[in-house]
Design a protein around this motif. Structure first.
Motif: not given
Length: 278
Positions: A45-50, A69-72, A100-104
């Motif tokens: 995950d390249p976005t900021p961590s928790l 923010p992970q969508a792109p 930690d994959y609430l981007w789904a």
């Protein structure tokens, strides 16, 4: 698309994606397939961590819910369709939050009475789940790491009025010492639901116990007492709810914690839920 059939429930034939049959309330091992799917789509995950988000000096992450923010960085979206009860949905959200994959994307097809479905306006759940778009909402969790799908309650462990203090942000929702022989129209705890927007949690006092069982005479008295299950005038909203008392029962989406607690906290998670809703 992964369709989770939680319990002995029917799903239409010819659905897109993969249909997986799970227990009515799936556990961590049952949901390992989601861990694997998320890791395959986003190995890093390249976005900021928790931890990075928590260290931010502002509170932008706790305002209006935002798209992940992970969508792109995803080669394709991952949509998880939960077919089951609010308790089943809570179990799935809890696993996704801890992984930690609430981007789904999460879609929900309720089975039976569902507070979550009412909150999200899911009048046509299958068409929404398969063809709807994401509209983020806050994710509410407990300090024990349990996600709230539809609603939660804080009550006394033993039947009767609650002895506790419950605070929403810095507002005292209730401060009460339970009285004996009060069956209804008392102070029995708090009920909370996730909001669709900031600050995240709406809570009210409970004027009746969760499972009210009365004799005929008691029911007759109750009928004319004017008592209501909840006290709307006590409504308070906030980012966090804190409760303290000698023996509290915490119930999330109908599942009661296995032992009494002296303290419990509900609060808005740092990541938002990517829910598919009208």
């Amino acid at each position: 698309m992964v369709i989770l059939r939680c319990g002995d429930v029917e799903v239409p034939a010819g659905l897109p994606g993969t249909v997986v049959s799970l227990p009515a309330i799936p556990g961590r091992r049952d949901l390992s397939l989601l861990d694997a799917a998320a890791a395959e789509l986003l190995p890093e995950d390249p976005t900021p961590s928790l931890d990075d988000i928590a260290r931010q000096p502002d509170v932008e992450h706790l305002t209006t819910p935002a798209l992940a923010p992970q969508a792109p960085y995803l080669p394709e979206p991952l949509r998880v369709v939960v077919v089951g009860t609010d308790a089943a949905l809570s179990a799935v959200l809890t696993r996704m939050m801890r992984g930690d994959y609430l981007w789904a994307e999460v879609a929900f097809v309720p089975v039976g009475e569902s507070v979550a479905a009412r909150n999200w306006g899911l009048d046509e759940p299958w068409s929404t789940a398969l063809g709807g778009t994401v509209r983020p909402v806050p994710l509410i969790r407990t300090d024990l790491g349990i996600a709230v799908a539809g609603s939660a309650t804080i009550t006394n462990w033993e039947p009767g009025e609650i002895t506790a203090e419950i605070i929403v942000n810095d507002h005292v929702l209730l401060r009460h010492e339970g009285r004996e022989d009060v069956l209804f129209d008392g102070v029995f705890g708090a009920r909370l639901v996730p909001m669709l927007d900031a600050p995240g949690i709406a809570a009210v006092q409970m004027r009746e116990p969760e499972n009210l069982e009365l004799t005929f005479r008691q029911r007759l008295a109750h009928r004319f007492s004017g008592s209501t299950p909840l006290d709307p005038s006590s409504l308070a909203t906030g980012r966090a709810v804190q409760a303290g008392g000698p023996a509290l029962a915490v119930t999330v989406d109908g599942v009661r914690h296995r032992r009494p607690l002296e303290r419990s906290t509900f609060y808005r998670h740092l990541r938002d839920l990517q829910i598919v809703r009208p």
